[in-house]
Write a protein that holds these residues in place. Structure first.
Motif, PDB file in Angstrom:
ATOM      1  N   LYS A 149       0.820  -1.224   0.000  1.00  0.00           N
ATOM      2  CA  LYS A 149       0.000   0.000   0.000  1.00  0.00           C
ATOM      3  C   LYS A 149       0.848   1.267   0.000  1.00  0.00           C
ATOM      4  CE  LYS A 149      -4.443  -1.381   1.967  1.00  0.00           C
ATOM      5  NZ  LYS A 149      -4.171  -2.507   2.911  1.00  0.00           N
ATOM      6  N   ARG A 150       2.068   1.202   0.546  1.00  0.00           N
ATOM      7  CA  ARG A 150       2.877   2.423   0.630  1.00  0.00           C
ATOM      8  C   ARG A 150       3.282   2.939  -0.751  1.00  0.00           C
ATOM      9  NH1 ARG A 150       8.985   0.621   2.590  1.00  0.00           N
ATOM     10  NH2 ARG A 150       9.018  -1.376   1.507  1.00  0.00           N
ATOM     11  N   PHE A 151       3.120   2.088  -1.775  1.00  0.00           N
ATOM     12  CA  PHE A 151       3.446   2.520  -3.143  1.00  0.00           C
ATOM     13  C   PHE A 151       2.202   2.641  -4.030  1.00  0.00           C
ATOM     14  CE2 PHE A 151       7.412   0.251  -1.788  1.00  0.00           C
ATOM     15  CZ  PHE A 151       8.237   1.371  -1.767  1.00  0.00           C
ATOM     16  N   LYS A 152       1.044   2.585  -3.402  1.00  0.00           N
ATOM     17  CA  LYS A 152      -0.229   2.583  -4.133  1.00  0.00           C
ATOM     18  C   LYS A 152      -0.313   3.740  -5.129  1.00  0.00           C
ATOM     19  CE  LYS A 152      -3.879   3.766  -1.910  1.00  0.00           C
ATOM     20  NZ  LYS A 152      -4.740   3.818  -0.722  1.00  0.00           N
ATOM     21  N   HIS A 153       0.145   4.904  -4.683  1.00  0.00           N
ATOM     22  CA  HIS A 153       0.019   6.109  -5.517  1.00  0.00           C
ATOM     23  C   HIS A 153       0.855   6.038  -6.801  1.00  0.00           C
ATOM     24  CE1 HIS A 153       3.334   6.518  -2.735  1.00  0.00           C
ATOM     25  NE2 HIS A 153       3.883   7.433  -3.517  1.00  0.00           N
ATOM     26  N   LEU A 154       1.816   5.125  -6.820  1.00  0.00           N
ATOM     27  CA  LEU A 154       2.642   5.006  -8.025  1.00  0.00           C
ATOM     28  C   LEU A 154       1.904   4.292  -9.150  1.00  0.00           C
ATOM     29  CD1 LEU A 154       6.172   4.061  -6.618  1.00  0.00           C
ATOM     30  CD2 LEU A 154       5.241   6.313  -7.132  1.00  0.00           C
ATOM     31  N   PHE A 155       0.770   3.677  -8.785  1.00  0.00           N
ATOM     32  CA  PHE A 155       0.029   2.920  -9.790  1.00  0.00           C
ATOM     33  C   PHE A 155      -1.214   3.668 -10.276  1.00  0.00           C
ATOM     34  CE2 PHE A 155       2.775  -0.018  -7.625  1.00  0.00           C
ATOM     35  CZ  PHE A 155       3.309  -0.757  -8.668  1.00  0.00           C
ATOM     36  N   LYS A 156      -1.255   4.944  -9.937  1.00  0.00           N
ATOM     37  CA  LYS A 156      -2.333   5.789 -10.467  1.00  0.00           C
ATOM     38  C   LYS A 156      -1.929   6.210 -11.885  1.00  0.00           C
ATOM     39  CE  LYS A 156      -4.063   7.768  -6.172  1.00  0.00           C
ATOM     40  NZ  LYS A 156      -3.815   8.850  -5.221  1.00  0.00           N
ATOM     41  N   PRO A 157      -2.918   6.604 -12.689  1.00  0.00           N
ATOM     42  CA  PRO A 157      -2.568   7.064 -14.042  1.00  0.00           C
ATOM     43  C   PRO A 157      -1.565   8.223 -13.970  1.00  0.00           C
ATOM     44  CG  PRO A 157      -4.960   7.005 -13.720  1.00  0.00           C
ATOM     45  CD  PRO A 157      -4.354   6.699 -12.405  1.00  0.00           C
ATOM     46  N   ASP A 158      -0.758   8.359 -14.948  1.00  0.00           N
ATOM     47  CA  ASP A 158       0.235   9.443 -15.066  1.00  0.00           C
ATOM     48  C   ASP A 158       1.454   9.268 -14.165  1.00  0.00           C
ATOM     49  OD1 ASP A 158      -1.660  10.548 -16.716  1.00  0.00           O
ATOM     50  OD2 ASP A 158      -2.487  11.804 -15.097  1.00  0.00           O
ATOM     51  N   LYS A 159       1.575   8.147 -13.502  1.00  0.00           N
ATOM     52  CA  LYS A 159       2.745   7.988 -12.625  1.00  0.00           C
ATOM     53  C   LYS A 159       3.759   7.007 -13.207  1.00  0.00           C
ATOM     54  CE  LYS A 159       1.186  10.728  -9.375  1.00  0.00           C
ATOM     55  NZ  LYS A 159       1.798  12.042  -9.118  1.00  0.00           N
ATOM     56  N   GLU A 160       3.557   6.642 -14.462  1.00  0.00           N
ATOM     57  CA  GLU A 160       4.478   5.682 -15.088  1.00  0.00           C
ATOM     58  C   GLU A 160       5.922   6.166 -15.021  1.00  0.00           C
ATOM     59  OE1 GLU A 160       1.865   6.957 -16.685  1.00  0.00           O
ATOM     60  OE2 GLU A 160       0.489   5.287 -17.015  1.00  0.00           O
ATOM     61  N   GLU A 161       6.068   7.459 -15.126  1.00  0.00           N
ATOM     62  CA  GLU A 161       7.403   8.036 -15.134  1.00  0.00           C
ATOM     63  C   GLU A 161       8.148   7.736 -13.821  1.00  0.00           C
ATOM     64  OE1 GLU A 161       9.204  12.409 -15.297  1.00  0.00           O
ATOM     65  OE2 GLU A 161       7.350  12.153 -16.464  1.00  0.00           O
ATOM     66  N   LEU A 162       7.386   7.817 -12.715  1.00  0.00           N
ATOM     67  CA  LEU A 162       8.002   7.558 -11.409  1.00  0.00           C
ATOM     68  C   LEU A 162       8.431   6.094 -11.312  1.00  0.00           C
ATOM     69  CD1 LEU A 162       5.636   9.528  -8.997  1.00  0.00           C
ATOM     70  CD2 LEU A 162       7.728  10.305 -10.117  1.00  0.00           C
ATOM     71  N   LEU A 163       7.567   5.217 -11.802  1.00  0.00           N
ATOM     72  CA  LEU A 163       7.907   3.795 -11.786  1.00  0.00           C
ATOM     73  C   LEU A 163       9.155   3.540 -12.637  1.00  0.00           C
ATOM     74  CD1 LEU A 163       4.461   1.968 -12.068  1.00  0.00           C
ATOM     75  CD2 LEU A 163       6.098   1.812 -10.183  1.00  0.00           C
ATOM     76  N   ALA A 164       9.200   4.193 -13.784  1.00  0.00           N
ATOM     77  CA  ALA A 164      10.353   4.029 -14.678  1.00  0.00           C
ATOM     78  C   ALA A 164      11.623   4.531 -13.986  1.00  0.00           C
ATOM     79  CB  ALA A 164      10.119   4.789 -15.973  1.00  0.00           C
ATOM     80  N   GLN A 165      11.466   5.628 -13.288  1.00  0.00           N
ATOM     81  CA  GLN A 165      12.613   6.198 -12.571  1.00  0.00           C
ATOM     82  C   GLN A 165      13.086   5.260 -11.455  1.00  0.00           C
ATOM     83  OE1 GLN A 165      11.679  10.243 -11.436  1.00  0.00           O
ATOM     84  NE2 GLN A 165      13.529  10.267 -10.159  1.00  0.00           N
ATOM     85  N   PHE A 166      12.107   4.673 -10.754  1.00  0.00           N
ATOM     86  CA  PHE A 166      12.424   3.707  -9.697  1.00  0.00           C
ATOM     87  C   PHE A 166      13.223   2.549 -10.301  1.00  0.00           C
ATOM     88  CE2 PHE A 166      10.675   2.746  -5.283  1.00  0.00           C
ATOM     89  CZ  PHE A 166      11.583   1.743  -5.017  1.00  0.00           C
ATOM     90  N   GLN A 167      12.717   2.064 -11.446  1.00  0.00           N
ATOM     91  CA  GLN A 167      13.386   0.946 -12.122  1.00  0.00           C
ATOM     92  C   GLN A 167      14.818   1.332 -12.516  1.00  0.00           C
ATOM     93  OE1 GLN A 167      11.892  -2.336 -12.914  1.00  0.00           O
ATOM     94  NE2 GLN A 167      14.112  -2.586 -12.905  1.00  0.00           N
ATOM     95  N   THR A 168      14.984   2.523 -13.029  1.00  0.00           N
ATOM     96  CA  THR A 168      16.313   2.990 -13.447  1.00  0.00           C
ATOM     97  C   THR A 168      17.274   2.989 -12.260  1.00  0.00           C
ATOM     98  OG1 THR A 168      15.203   4.404 -15.040  1.00  0.00           O
ATOM     99  CG2 THR A 168      17.533   4.868 -14.629  1.00  0.00           C
ATOM    100  N   GLU A 169      16.781   3.452 -11.119  1.00  0.00           N
ATOM    101  CA  GLU A 169      17.629   3.520  -9.926  1.00  0.00           C
ATOM    102  C   GLU A 169      17.996   2.108  -9.432  1.00  0.00           C
ATOM    103  OE1 GLU A 169      19.210   5.986  -8.689  1.00  0.00           O
ATOM    104  OE2 GLU A 169      19.948   4.955  -6.898  1.00  0.00           O
ATOM    105  N   VAL A 170      17.017   1.199  -9.435  1.00  0.00           N
ATOM    106  CA  VAL A 170      17.302  -0.187  -9.044  1.00  0.00           C
ATOM    107  C   VAL A 170      18.351  -0.772  -9.976  1.00  0.00           C
ATOM    108  CG1 VAL A 170      16.341  -2.540  -8.935  1.00  0.00           C
ATOM    109  CG2 VAL A 170      15.059  -0.630  -7.968  1.00  0.00           C
TER     110      VAL A 170
END
Lengths: 312, 395, 98
Positions: free
Chosen positions: A278-299
């Motif tokens: 749940k602490r990452f729930k907001h990352l799965f809202k529309p328009d947040k793909e960029e944040l997820l991509a950024q998270f992936q890049t950092e990992v």
């Protein structure tokens, strides 16, 4: 140094953390404590230290101690210094012939007590090279006081002090890499681990940490169902996803040599680890793909950096 | 035969540590107490003692490690001053609550704001509620003698409390004076071997230290600490008696100087008592006025009854504090002495002055003025300046 | 003073010095089993004694002796259900309630 890992034999060892402590149902913290203490040889005694936090207020609530061994809690920011005093006392009392049993020194701190407020005390204890193990049960926030952000909190996590809101995406910064910082203290052993189904990785590392002379540091990802927002029964799934997405790589640094202990056959996308929480729930809202991509890049960046280090 | 030496207060404490040969000493440098760990490190480096030194990275860790060592069953101590002690603050409370017989060599120095390295009592006075026994000294001889008595007081089963041995920064810590040292065997007799009843490293009896205690237990725990502090009074006097038998030097809760017939009395703590004694002698010799001095040695536990008994029938009393507490009514010693006198229904006029903050000198003339003022107050029963700084520049 | 003799009604004289406890593992006397809202049920028939359930228990509530597990310690099990999820043989099922 250690024998081949025999799962059944290891699981049959005497339990050193008694039930009746007040940690939440499904807590990863006590799974860590049990696993680390299990690595002690049955004939050895231990003094268990503890920084203030969930574990402390739950495992030694007067008059109930959950420990089979001697235990000391002092305060939040000084588990390293406190145990270094105990360990020094042991050396001097042995030298003076006042005690003759073998004791091992293991202290537990949450990420708040380790990455943040206890960082200096830990650094001092490691630098001085006391024969002790500092175990961080890392659940990525100040869980005891109600999930406030620590420097171990992953980027974008929704915590009570970095809430996701209309103009906030949760925590701004990426995690501090404490295991690497501890390795740079030139201690003989530093490792990062979490729970795998047969617990071999954690057990082997705990055993090395305890029985390597000198200071050792173990960073154990210990999920918190309340703070992370997943069903308590899913502990092992969450751990597996953390490892298979390379969010939480399993590695160790032995006398300065970096060793990667696990490379997933198929590296999963970071979304798989984030989605059930749940602490990452907001990352799965529309328009947040960029944040997820950024998270992936950092990992990916950290994973590649670790791989390079381990190849050297 | 006692050994005649010339030592600074810091050297004297370090020498006492050498004679005691404690198990563990974690310490962090801070002026003006730094010399104590330096001397001890030298003793260790030369094999004079087998104490283990822990080179901690802060005073908070110094007290934390001392606490860990003491809980583990070692005789443990540390030394500090001023901000170093402020950084230990949290740990002072834990040490007392855990009932650990730790000894702290405190070299009193003003707390920062602004930074200042000279003597005042703001560090230890701020810690007066932490549950530590506090013993103060006027001279190098006294701090040495007090230090030798510290562990036996702390370790007495009736007490089991940490003890702070205080001396004034630079004035005694760095001032070299003649001193009589006690022979090693006598020190060993007095201090004895340490055999804790319960300790972490006892494999036959695992123990747990430092619980979370809910409100159903916290208050009872504090009452236990208070009982130990009450017991400490008799133990401190027993040790003093033993020490007197050994050395001929007398100690109590406080020293009464020219007090038999004294009408005007100053109550003070620490090295400034020496200057005050000179003023008493001068006034008595030149003017024949009945002035006296009461020098507090033991501030915690506070010898309320004994002190009130000694003071209550005097004409006028000035309590001199070397630290501010910003109550806007006086200093900590003033508050406690006045409370003691109120309890004893004393009719003595009492004032509370502050002096020597941040190392400001106080002179024989300053004390003469205070005695003069007491005489005036006793005559007029008017107190124009209840709460004043001595030696302050003012427009 | 034994820890079992200390309780929330004890007078101050009976509280151990410095709140130290001079025995190991006294938490056993505190029953956290009360907290359960769901309960694991152990099917001995289905159990292959692989012991994968043992290390994942946060409450040390799966007793193991001589390489074999026994039924749950219901005095302490909090019913988190991790064990049921890791059992490869369906030998642990969760039922609602205590």
């Amino acid at each position: 140094m250690e024998k081949t890992y025999n799962f059944k034999e290891v699981m049959s060892k005497e339990e050193r953390l008694a039930p009746g402590h007040r940690m939440c149902a499904g807590c990863g913290g006590t799974v860590t404590v049990r696993a680390v203490l299990r690595a002690l040889r049955p004939e050895d005694r231990a003094v268990v230290g503890n920084a203030t936090g969930c574990l402390e207020v739950s495992s030694f609530m007067y008059p109930f101690t959950a420990y089979e061994d001697s235990y000391i809690h002092n305060a939040f920011e000084n588990a390293g210094a406190t145990l270094s005093g105990v360990e020094t006392a042991y050396r001097v009392l042995k030298k003076k012939g006042k005690i003759d049993d073998t004791f091992k020194f293991i202290t537990f701190g949450g990420d708040g007590g380790t990455y943040d407020i206890g960082f200096q005390s830990l650094s001092g204890a490691m630098e001085r090279g006391h024969d002790m193990v500092y175990v961080c049960y890392d659940n990525g926030a100040y869980m005891n006081t109600g999930t406030q952000r620590s420097s171990a909190t992953p980027q974008y996590a929704d915590t009570t002090t970095t809430p996701a809101g209309k103009v906030s995406d949760g925590k701004v910064q990426v995690r501090k890499d404490l295991t690497a910082i501890m390795a740079q203290h030139h201690i003989p052993y530093a490792a990062q681990t979490t729970f795998t189904s047969n617990f071999k990785d954690l057990h082997t590392k705990a055993e090395r940490a305890i029985y390597t002379p000198g200071a050792a540091f173990l960073n154990v990802m210990s999920p918190c169902p309340r703070g992370w927002g997943y069903d308590p029964s899913e502990l092992m799934t969450i751990c597996k996803l953390a490892v298979d997405t390379c969010y939480w790589p399993l590695y160790e640094v032995i006398d300065g040599k970096w060793v990667l202990n696990y490379v997933p056959k198929k590296k999963l996308p970071i979304e798989d680890f984030l989605r059930p929480q749940k602490r990452f729930k907001h990352l799965f809202k529309p328009d947040k793909e960029e944040l997820l991509a950024q998270f992936q890049t950092e990992v990916d960046r950290q994973w590649e950096a670790l791989r390079r280090r381990c190849e050297l | 035969m006692a050994i005649r030496e010339r030592l600074s207060g810091n050297e004297a404490v370090a020498y006492a540590i050498k004679q005691i040969n404690p198990d563990v000493m974690p310490a962090f440098p801070i002026t003006p107490s730094t010399e104590i760990p330096q001397y001890v490190a030298n003793y260790i480096a030369n094999g004079d003692i087998d104490t283990e030194f822990i080179h901690v990275e802060s005073e908070h860790s110094a007290m934390s490690a001392t606490l860990g060592a003491s809980a583990a069953g070692a005789r443990a101590l540390t030394a500090t001053s001023s901000c170093g002690m402020a950084l230990m603050w949290e740990e002072l409370y834990v040490a007392a609550s855990d009932r650990l017989p730790i000894v702290l060599a405190l070299v009193n120095r003003a707390l920062t704001g602004p930074i200042n390295i000279n003597a005042d009592h703001s560090d230890s006075m701020g810690a007066r509620d932490s549950g530590w026994i506090q013993i103060y000294a006027e001279s190098n001889q006294e701090v040495y003698d007090n230090f030798l008595q510290a562990f036996p007081i702390a370790e007495d089963p009736r007490v089991h409390l940490p003890v702070m041995i205080c001396q004034d920064g630079f004035i005694t810590s760095h001032g070299v004076e003649n001193i009589l040292l006690v022979e090693d065997e006598k020190v060993k007799d007095l201090v004895g071997e340490y055999h804790p009843e319960h300790f972490l490293l006892n494999s036959k009896e695992p123990i747990a230290v430092g619980p979370y205690a809910v409100s159903n237990y916290y208050m009872e725990t504090k009452r236990g600490q208070r009982e130990a502090m009450i017991n400490a009074k008799e133990v401190i006097l027993e040790l003093a008696a033993k020490f007197e038998e050994m050395t001929g030097r007398h100690y109590g809760f406080f020293e009464e100087y020219a007090m038999e017939d004294a009408e005007y009395v100053i109550v003070i703590i620490g090295s400034a008592a020496g200057t005050c004694k000179a003023a008493v002698d001068k006034i008595r010799q030149t003017a024949g006025k009945k002035v006296g001095l009461c020098k507090i040695r033991v501030f915690r536990p506070f010898p309320e009854e004994e002190l009130a008994q000694a003071l209550k029938d005097r004409k006028a009393i000035a309590v001199l504090d070397r630290s501010e507490m910003f109550s806007a009514t006086g200093g900590p010693l003033g508050a406690e002495v006045r409370a003691a006198l109120y309890g004893a229904k004393s009719q003595a006029e009492t004032v509370n002055y502050l002096y020597g903050l941040g190392g400001r000198d106080i002179t024989v003339e300053d004390f003469e003025k205070v005695y003069g003022r007491l005489e005036e107050i006793a005559r007029t029963h008017e107190i124009p300046d209840m709460y004043e700084y001595i030696g302050l520049r003012s427009r | 003073m034994k820890s079992t003799e200390i309780n929330e009604k004890s007078p101050w004289q009976d509280i151990t010095e410095g709140n130290k406890i001079f025995e190991p593992a006294t938490s056993r006397h505190f029953c956290t089993g009360e907290w359960r809202t769901s309960t694991p049920v152990f099917d001995e028939e289905k159990c292959k004694q692989c012991l994968l359930c043992f290390p994942v228990c946060p409450d040390s509530s799966i007793p193991v002796k001589d390489g074999k597990r026994d039924d749950f310690d219901y005095d302490h099990c909090k019913g988190c259900g991790i064990c049921a999820k890791v059992c490869p043989f369906g030998a642990i099922t969760m039922k609602e309630g205590k």
